[in-house]
Design a protein around this motif. Sequence first.
Motif, PDB file in Angstrom:
ATOM      1  N   ASP A  43       0.840  -1.199   0.000  1.00 11.82           N
ATOM      2  CA  ASP A  43       0.000   0.000   0.000  1.00 11.82           C
ATOM      3  C   ASP A  43       0.877   1.252   0.000  1.00 11.82           C
ATOM      4  N   ARG A  44       1.959   1.219   0.805  1.00  6.09           N
ATOM      5  CA  ARG A  44       2.878   2.367   0.834  1.00  6.09           C
ATOM      6  C   ARG A  44       3.475   2.618  -0.548  1.00  6.09           C
ATOM      7  N   ASP A  45       3.946   1.540  -1.218  1.00  3.82           N
ATOM      8  CA  ASP A  45       4.573   1.695  -2.527  1.00  3.82           C
ATOM      9  C   ASP A  45       3.583   2.234  -3.553  1.00  3.82           C
ATOM     10  N   LYS A  46       2.331   1.770  -3.471  1.00  4.43           N
ATOM     11  CA  LYS A  46       1.306   2.268  -4.395  1.00  4.43           C
ATOM     12  C   LYS A  46       1.101   3.765  -4.205  1.00  4.43           C
ATOM     13  N   ARG A  47       1.092   4.214  -2.946  1.00  7.10           N
ATOM     14  CA  ARG A  47       0.895   5.647  -2.670  1.00  7.10           C
ATOM     15  C   ARG A  47       2.080   6.473  -3.161  1.00  7.10           C
ATOM     16  N   ILE A  48       3.296   5.919  -3.046  1.00  8.71           N
ATOM     17  CA  ILE A  48       4.478   6.626  -3.539  1.00  8.71           C
ATOM     18  C   ILE A  48       4.377   6.822  -5.047  1.00  8.71           C
ATOM     19  N   ILE A  49       3.982   5.763  -5.750  1.00 11.60           N
ATOM     20  CA  ILE A  49       3.858   5.846  -7.208  1.00 11.60           C
ATOM     21  C   ILE A  49       2.787   6.862  -7.599  1.00 11.60           C
TER      22      ILE A  49
END
Length: 697
Positions: free
Chosen positions: A33-39
């Motif tokens: 979820d964190r990586d998706k938000r970064i992208i």
Amino acid sequence: MDAQSYSTALADLRTVRDQIKKTRAALAKLEADRDKRIIQLASYEKAKAERIAPAAGLGVANVVTLVPALAPDSLAANDDPQPPEHKPSTVQAAVDSTPPLPQHAAAPAMATASARSAPPPAEAAASEPTAAPEAPRNLPSIPAGGDAWFAHTSGLASARPNFTQQARSTVFLDTTTGVLVHRQQTHHLDLGNRAAADILTAVFHTIPEGVERIYITAGAPWHRQADQHPFLKDTVAAWLNAPTPGWRTDTGRGKDRMAGHFVHPRNPVGRYQREHGEQHVEIRSAGEWFDTEGTEPAVIRDAFVLLWKALRRHWPDAVLMGSPSQTGRDLWTRTIPTKGQYADGYPVLSEELRGLFHATAGQGRTELITPPRVPAQLPALVEYDRTFAYAKHTWKSGVGTPRRVTAATFASWSQKEQTKALFACGHWHVRVTVPDTWTHIGILPAPAPGDRAWHYPATPGTTFTTWAGGPEIHTALSNPHTPWKIEILDGILFDDGKPLDDWSKKLKEAWSSLTAQADLNGDPDQRTAAHLAARAVRALLLYGIGAFAQRPRTVTGTTPRTMERDVPPDAEIIGFDDQTITWQRPTGFTRDPNAHPEWAAHIWSSARAALLSQRHRDDNTYAGALHAPPGTIVAFRTDAVYLTQPQPWPHHSQPGDYLNKGHLPGPIPAPTTEDELLTLRDKGRAAHHATPTTGRA
């Protein structure tokens, strides 16, 4: 510590282990979820890694690894590393503003210009005190003294079989409705809780004479308790290993001996044997062969019958085995010549070379290109899928004892000899530099951090070291924009042969026949059956090629929790419940007489290259991602490319042609995850099929 305290401490340790596994599963979801938000944040035109990193609790290098476009400008100013003691030979095509030359006309030349390079983000930002980037994955190379690898394994060769496969009595079962099809009869079963024991009991009660293979056509019973396990593989393992009174795990039999269960998240295989008797049965998914969604078991059974009949026209002794990979490779062995140079079979490479191919030859290209490399709002999403793609690239494969081509040897050759070598069947260790003026997608695969991850660098000036096949190197040198700089470090070169050509031609003829039946049959069910059978032929070739790669084998097993000390010391625990521990351990390469990773690697390289550039001689034109404008490529998925606008690529229903399968009008938010891409893909296919076909590519 006494024995009782020791036992108590072991029990406590197991409890902690179980908690750790569950916590890791929860952590993995949060990190995703964190990586998706970064992208998503990176799609903002003024986004900076320096601001996103502390908000995410990561170092700048970690953020840049996720979104390379956020790399600070200062990272691109480093000079080339010092050349090695023996400077590798460099190959570069002449710059030409015209479309790429036909494959027979490309002429690599020695390069004279040096290039600047940008190191991979995780490497360049190593001075960040807060960064803890994952180390780049370095591919293996041929070591000093590696000339000894260039040999075949003694006494191991692919030979034509001297026996006929035995057909297995088969039924088709929808575990959602309980409908069972056996030959021409349909039955309705009570499957209880859809456990393996329930299925075996119901099927053998209905078919008392017994069956040997149960294809599940719908229902995926192995997923019925998915909410009780952190991973889908754990769910499948628990289903396979649940008690089956009167049955035990099969230990294998016959020439096609396959023992034990196969744990796979979508298409597992359960193998069972009567406790007292010789009765054997497999439970497996028909989804191994084709997409079964929405199709009745009787139609799926008809598809298998049509498939068998189509194959029998070319192989009088053809038998459908449990999976397309088994069947495809068995059929291939029955095309091995009985006369000539390879009448005694095709020798298998040394284990060292097989291991090198395993580590350095990737399969299909899978890549999602996200903003800002594509617009945050796409004007459309258009899908082009290469029809029966791998069948286009089986006409030539490497045979004979391979030769090593060192950098010095390659440099000593004439330009004509170099060109001939790069068009032959070879596997090359190269140093690659992206041109300073490059504005398009990446061409060559590079090792990314992770176990088997690949990415496709496209940032101007980037230099990386990788392995690649001749077709991809040709594409890099003769692409329609700017030639890339390629330095040959080492190479494996084969003589050209046709070990797969007869096999592939027969499969293509079967595919063409079934495709015609699907187009012309007036009965909707028979049309569907013929279509599925044609898809099954595709699977025979696709997975048959994959089987040649012979990945190192992993054995899966189970141990009662009361006997935990019996778990093999080199095993990884992949699942557990209150009664059973499921584990897996690598066993390396087996003495497989049909292991030919060099053939799979050449086909995969050819297919990846054709995804970028493919000449259509009859139409005097080119197709592929490099022939679309920069910034219009959204994603690649093995044989498919997704773009923001339609392309005039020809399609004549021949293997390798680009078929327009989906068109979703925009504006559409650019996908940032695979799930989002697949959702848009499905919408695009539905929209495309709902419109008139006139004028479609």
